[in-house]
Motif scaffolding. Structure first.
Motif, short mmCIF file in Angstrom:
data_model
loop_
_atom_site.label_atom_id
_atom_site.label_comp_id
_atom_site.label_asym_id
_atom_site.label_seq_id
_atom_site.Cartn_x
_atom_site.Cartn_y
_atom_site.Cartn_z
N ALA A 197 0.89 -1.12 -0.07
CA ALA A 197 0.00 -0.02 -0.02
C ALA A 197 0.88 1.45 -0.01
N THR A 198 2.11 1.26 0.58
CA THR A 198 2.83 2.38 0.61
C THR A 198 3.69 2.37 -0.59
N ALA A 199 3.89 1.58 -1.04
CA ALA A 199 4.64 1.69 -2.62
C ALA A 199 3.60 2.36 -3.47
N ILE A 200 2.29 1.84 -3.61
CA ILE A 200 1.28 2.43 -4.51
C ILE A 200 1.12 3.71 -4.06
N ALA A 219 5.61 -8.99 -5.58
CA ALA A 219 6.38 -7.88 -5.65
C ALA A 219 6.19 -7.48 -7.30
N ARG A 220 6.33 -8.51 -8.11
CA ARG A 220 5.92 -8.05 -9.48
C ARG A 220 4.55 -7.50 -9.88
N GLN A 221 3.43 -8.04 -8.96
CA GLN A 221 2.13 -7.33 -9.17
C GLN A 221 2.17 -6.01 -8.65
N VAL A 222 2.74 -5.66 -7.55
CA VAL A 222 2.93 -4.45 -7.17
C VAL A 222 3.70 -3.54 -8.07
N ALA A 223 4.85 -3.92 -8.68
CA ALA A 223 5.55 -2.97 -9.75
C ALA A 223 4.78 -2.85 -10.85
N ALA A 224 3.70 -3.74 -11.32
CA ALA A 224 2.93 -3.35 -12.46
C ALA A 224 2.04 -2.06 -11.91
N GLU A 225 1.43 -2.15 -10.55
CA GLU A 225 0.36 -1.08 -10.13
C GLU A 225 1.17 0.03 -9.85
N VAL A 226 2.60 0.09 -9.49
CA VAL A 226 3.30 1.41 -9.43
C VAL A 226 3.61 2.01 -10.84
N GLU A 227 3.73 1.26 -11.81
CA GLU A 227 4.22 1.74 -13.13
C GLU A 227 2.88 2.22 -13.80
N ALA A 228 1.70 1.49 -13.29
CA ALA A 228 0.53 2.20 -13.87
C ALA A 228 0.25 3.61 -13.71
N GLU A 261 -4.48 3.00 5.04
CA GLU A 261 -4.77 4.00 6.12
C GLU A 261 -3.46 4.38 6.86
N VAL A 262 -2.62 3.16 6.98
CA VAL A 262 -1.08 3.29 7.22
C VAL A 262 -0.35 3.98 6.37
N ALA A 263 -0.46 3.43 5.21
CA ALA A 263 0.27 4.03 4.06
C ALA A 263 0.05 5.54 3.92
#
Length: 260
Positions: free
Chosen positions: A18-21, A41-50, A218-220
């Motif tokens: 959640a923090t990365a996003i 991690a790969r899925q989070v990276a895809a969401e970040v790049e979006a 909410e923490v993020a």
């Protein structure tokens, strides 16, 4: 804080994800530290790049603190620096004080305190060399502040990281680097046995004034705020995100005092 490069450890799920996003939404390129959950991690990276920013997933293992710090250093080099570093990775444990073993005690302190110390040291040294300030956020726990039965090693590890936060803030302030701790209460995350598909509002927690666990986002949101220029005057503090859980200890003390 004109540059926007962040590194988040333990970012393949839960609060770290959640923090990365949240940081990506604010325009940060994000390094996504993970241990075993490469697919997450790969899925989070895809969401970040979006969100139109760069993502870098990299493996790190806090059971080997020196190697973990070297992984952070490599990630910072590949990203071109680091302006925000979030020490989120860690583990939980419950064992009675009388039964805790030296091996498990040391394991928890290695992962939750020594590893974050060395990783933050690498990030801080790079921030100092860059000469443009920075932000460091250590994710602790409400049990940095209050004990829990069976939490001898866990509470010691998070309490140590909390006080380390204050020393870091004191020493790094001349370089324009702020250092704070965010201490979540119970949070609905996979690490705590709650799938991401289930909302925290579905879980009743009568002992918490808000009546439910927290959401990772909410923490993020607080962590992401601490990365912003408007948070430049906040340093050396622990900020709980706990739905009022810590208030219950005060209420218990008042009730106890009233019976005396």
């Amino acid at each position: 804080m004109n540059e926007r490069i962040a590194i988040v450890t333990g970012a393949s799920s839960g609060i770290g994800k959640a923090t990365a996003i949240a940081l990506a939404q604010k325009g940060f390129d994000v390094g996504i530290g993970f241990n075993s959950n490469a697919e997450g991690a790969r899925q989070v990276a895809a969401e970040v790049e979006a969100h139109g920013v760069r993502a870098l997933a990299f493996r790190m293992d806090l059971t080997d603190p020196r190697a973990a710090a070297e992984a952070v250093e490599r990630a910072a080099s590949e990203l071109g620096g680091v302006d925000v570093f979030v020490n989120n990775a860690g583990v939980n444990r419950r064992a009675s004080f009388l039964e805790e073993t030296p091996e498990d005690w040391q394991r928890i302190l290695t992962i939750n305190t020594t590893g974050p110390f060395l990783c933050a040291q690498v990030a801080a040294r790079r921030m100092v060399a860059q000469g443009r300030g920075g932000r460091i956020v250590n994710v602790t726990s409400v049990h940095e502040l209050v004990p829990i039965r069976g939490g001898s090693s866990y509470c010691a590890s998070k309490g140590g990281l909390g006080l380390l936060t204050k020393v870091m803030a004191l020493e790094l302030a001349p370089y324009g680097i702020t250092v704070n701790a965010v201490s979540p209460g119970e949070t609905a995350t996979p690490m705590n046995g709650v799938p991401e598909s289930r909302d925290a509002a579905e879980l009743s927690r009568p002992a918490i004034p808000i009546g439910r666990p927290g959401r990772a986002r909410e923490v993020a949101a607080l962590i992401a705020h601490l990365a912003e220029p408007d948070a430049a005057y906040i340093t050396g503090v622990t900020l709980p995100v706990d739905g009022g859980l810590l208030l219950m200890s005060a209420i218990a003390n008042q009730e106890y005092a009233g019976r005396q």
